[in-house]
Design a protein around this motif. Structure first.
Motif, PDB file in Angstrom:
ATOM      1  N   ASN A   1      -2.690  -2.036  -8.204  1.00  0.00           N
ATOM      2  CA  ASN A   1      -2.592  -2.518  -6.821  1.00  0.00           C
ATOM      3  C   ASN A   1      -1.527  -1.761  -6.041  1.00  0.00           C
ATOM      4  O   ASN A   1      -1.697  -1.432  -4.863  1.00  0.00           O
ATOM      5  CB  ASN A   1      -2.285  -4.017  -6.838  1.00  0.00           C
TER       6      ASN A   1
ATOM      7  N   HIS B   1      -3.969  -2.311  -1.761  1.00  0.00           N
ATOM      8  CA  HIS B   1      -4.539  -3.655  -1.931  1.00  0.00           C
ATOM      9  C   HIS B   1      -6.069  -3.646  -1.895  1.00  0.00           C
ATOM     10  O   HIS B   1      -6.712  -4.459  -2.556  1.00  0.00           O
ATOM     11  CB  HIS B   1      -4.004  -4.593  -0.837  1.00  0.00           C
TER      12      HIS B   1
ATOM     13  N   GLY C   1      -7.171  -2.963  -5.235  1.00  0.00           N
ATOM     14  CA  GLY C   1      -6.933  -4.130  -6.062  1.00  0.00           C
ATOM     15  C   GLY C   1      -7.992  -5.200  -5.854  1.00  0.00           C
ATOM     16  O   GLY C   1      -8.432  -5.860  -6.807  1.00  0.00           O
TER      17      GLY C   1
ATOM     18  N   ASP D   1      -4.255 -12.413 -10.193  1.00  0.00           N
ATOM     19  CA  ASP D   1      -5.112 -11.780 -11.198  1.00  0.00           C
ATOM     20  C   ASP D   1      -5.385 -12.719 -12.361  1.00  0.00           C
ATOM     21  O   ASP D   1      -5.643 -12.262 -13.482  1.00  0.00           O
ATOM     22  CB  ASP D   1      -4.469 -10.474 -11.690  1.00  0.00           C
TER      23      ASP D   1
END
Length: 600
Positions: free
Chosen positions: A474, A479, A482, A509
């Motif tokens: 990330n 982002h 991610g 996560d």
């Protein structure tokens, strides 16, 4: 409600007049506004009638000359009292008859009163001529006729007013009309019967007068006693239209009998009969004009309501009690795609979803039973799905109410609202990024799984998953990368469990999986699923043109008897942290007795 009923002597009838006037005045104290004024006028009318009776009943015993003067003065005073009785009584009832409604409405009431009174006056004049032919005193006959005139005019007005009232309000006017009829009968008996008018030792005229006045005294206290002089605008029933013709027939019969008996037809008789005929003609014209006015108003209301219905976005449907459609508004074209003429004649339930049919039929049957029993409930509100012409199901809310022809449905398409509500509910219990259930929905699924667990089924198990190395991906790739990795991981997790199991994103996560039934058989099957998850999540992720590699730490907790949902989730969380502490990319399992097994 006033009448002049006068025996030739005594004070019984004047006392009855005073009692009736006192009753009206007492009732007037509890009334308001113009009603009090009308009751007061009628009370004074009764007092005037009593004065007339009291004066006219005196027989001066003085020398001839003074007796003539006193007799004239007494007659003048008696005539004044009678005129006041007539004028005030008619004034009170005319004010009541002309209250409310259009000029045509109260003109018809007054014409009805005159047709009734004029016909009876003609009958009274025939009786007067009959008595004159027998050589009776003309002055006393005229005075007796004047009393009858008073009764008849007031009776005619009272009958006209009665038919302007609701059925619940007619008791007082009915009793008052009966009282006036009895008073009129008493005055006619004075004309027809020789003095003193006694039959079987009973003074009939005086008895009729007292009886009628007692009924007048009771009338204001009966149902409708105040509203009887506060007439509102109301449509007249059929009997009210026919009632004025009854005295006309009586008048014609009296004239015919008088002519057949060789009686003299004078100017007064012709004038009265002619005025009655003119009154009938004018009444017919007023009734016809009022009928045309009502037809125009009805047409205007129908056009206004038709515009409202046709312009409404709701679908308005009228069905008979057998469920056959009688009317469908044009809005059905825009909402469902059907033409109204294609639906008229069809039966309910029309294009209704099979799962919603029972609720609709139950509501219709309830309203049908209410209509059969004569009751009118508040109606019903039913939600159902209706198949449109394009084959799609539309969510519809229908308000069903009673209608003169059966039932009326006011249906509104709420498909967009239902879909929006479903989206909001989905967002409230699902993760916006991956579409997986969120923590709240996952906890609810766990609680449900524990509640339905039985001794014959394998205990449910919870797997907590945390991606190792996600923060580095990330931070290095951004982002957006991610987010792509999280969506790919969610798909891999779903591919590793059965359709009946639940995979959720708890936040960041962290993911979780709930295994139920045979898939939760401990320990081999749970371990196999955990290993499959670990292997799938450890494969490289293709993000744009680069491959990202992460691993996962998996914690497993199997439900034990008596464990709560929070305890089960907490055990899985502890197991996941044990896996991280053991070096990541491994599995740790917790049950009644924690195990130290680790799979790398």
């Amino acid at each position: 409600m006033a009448a002049a009923t006068l025996p030739r002597a005594g004070t019984v009838v004047p006392a009855a007049h005073a009692l009736a006037a006192l009753s009206l005045l007492t009732r007037a104290r509890g009334a308001k506004g113009r009603v009090r004024l009308r009751l007061g006028l009628l009370a004074v009318s009764l007092l005037s009638g009593g004065l007339h009776h009291l004066v006219a009943g005196q027989n001066p015993a003085s020398p001839a000359g003074s007796a003539d003067v006193l007799h004239s003065a007494t007659g003048l005073l008696a005539l004044t009292g009678l005129a006041m009785c007539l004028g005030l009584g008619i004034a009170g009832l005319v004010l009541a008859a002309t209250e409310g409604g259009t000029p045509l409405v109260w003109l018809r009431r007054l014409l009805d009163a005159w047709v009734t009174a004029g016909s009876l006056l003609t009958l009274g004049w025939v009786l007067l001529l009959h008595r004159a032919d027998q050589g009776s005193d003309m002055w006393s006959s005229l005075m007796g006729l004047a009393r009858v005139v008073t009764d008849i005019l007031v009776l005619g007005l009272l009958v006209a007013v009665r038919f302007c009232l609701n059925r619940q309000e007619r008791t007082a006017t009915t009793v008052a009309a009966v009282a006036l009829a009895i008073l009129t009968l008493g005055d006619m008996l004075r004309i027809l019967m020789p003095a003193p008018g006694v039959w079987c030792a009973i003074p009939l005229p005086e008895t009729c007068s007292v009886t009628g006045l007692l009924l007048v005294a009771a009338a204001p206290w009966l149902p409708g006693g105040a509203s009887a002089v506060g007439v509102e605008r109301r449509e007249m029933p059929v009997v009210a239209v026919v009632a004025p013709f009854v005295p006309v027939v009586i008048c014609e019969l009296a004239l015919a009998a008088h002519a057949l008996a060789g009686g003299h037809i004078d100017v007064v008789m012709v004038s009265l009969a002619g005025s009655v005929l003119l009154g009938l003609g004018a009444r017919h014209g007023a009734a016809h004009a009022d009928h045309l006015r009502l037809m125009r108003e009805a047409a205007a209301r129908d056009a206004r309501y038709r515009t409202l219905v046709d312009g409404s976005s709701d679908v308005i449907t009228i069905a008979d009690l057998d469920g056959r459609l009688l009317y469908v508004s044009p809005a059905v074209v825009e909402v469902f795609g059907y033409r109204p003429e294609d639906l008229v004649g069809a039966r309910l339930p029309l294009y209704c979803h099979p799962d919603d049919m029972s609720a609709l039929l139950h509501a219709v049957e309830t309203l049908r039973q209410e209509a059969a029993s004569g009751t009118r409930g508040p109606g019903a509100c039913v939600s159902c799905r209706v198949r449109a012409a394009d084959g799609r199901w539309r969510h519809v809310e229908s308000t069903i109410s009673h209608h003169p022809e059966g039932l009326i449905f006011n249906s509104r398409d709420v498909t967009e609202r239902v879909e929006l509500q479903a989206q909001l509910e989905h967002l409230a219990f699902h993760d916006a990024l991956t579409g997986l259930p969120n923590r709240a929905l996952f906890a609810d699924r766990v609680a449900h799984a524990l509640c339905k667990r039985t001794a014959r089924t394998a205990p449910p198990a919870v797997l907590f998953v945390d991606l190792d190395g996600f923060k580095a991906v990330n931070d290095s790739n951004g982002h957006a990368a991610g987010d792509v990795l999280l969506r790919l991981a969610a798909r891999r997790l779903q591919g590793c469990v059965r359709a009946g199991d639940t995979v959720a994103r708890l936040g960041g996560d962290e993911f979780a999986a709930l295994l139920e039934g045979e898939a939760a058989t401990f320990p081999s099957t749970v371990r196999e699923v955990a290993e499959r998850l670990l292997s799938a999540l450890s494969q490289p992720y293709r993000i744009n043109t680069t491959d990202a590699v992460v691993s996962a730490s998996v914690g497993v907790a199997v439900a034990t008897p008596g464990i709560t949902p929070d305890e089960l989730l907490h055990n899985a969380d502890l197991a996941m942290y044990q896996a991280k502490a053991a070096g990541k990319a491994c599995i740790r399992m917790l049950q009644a007795a924690p195990t130290d097994d680790a799979v790398h």
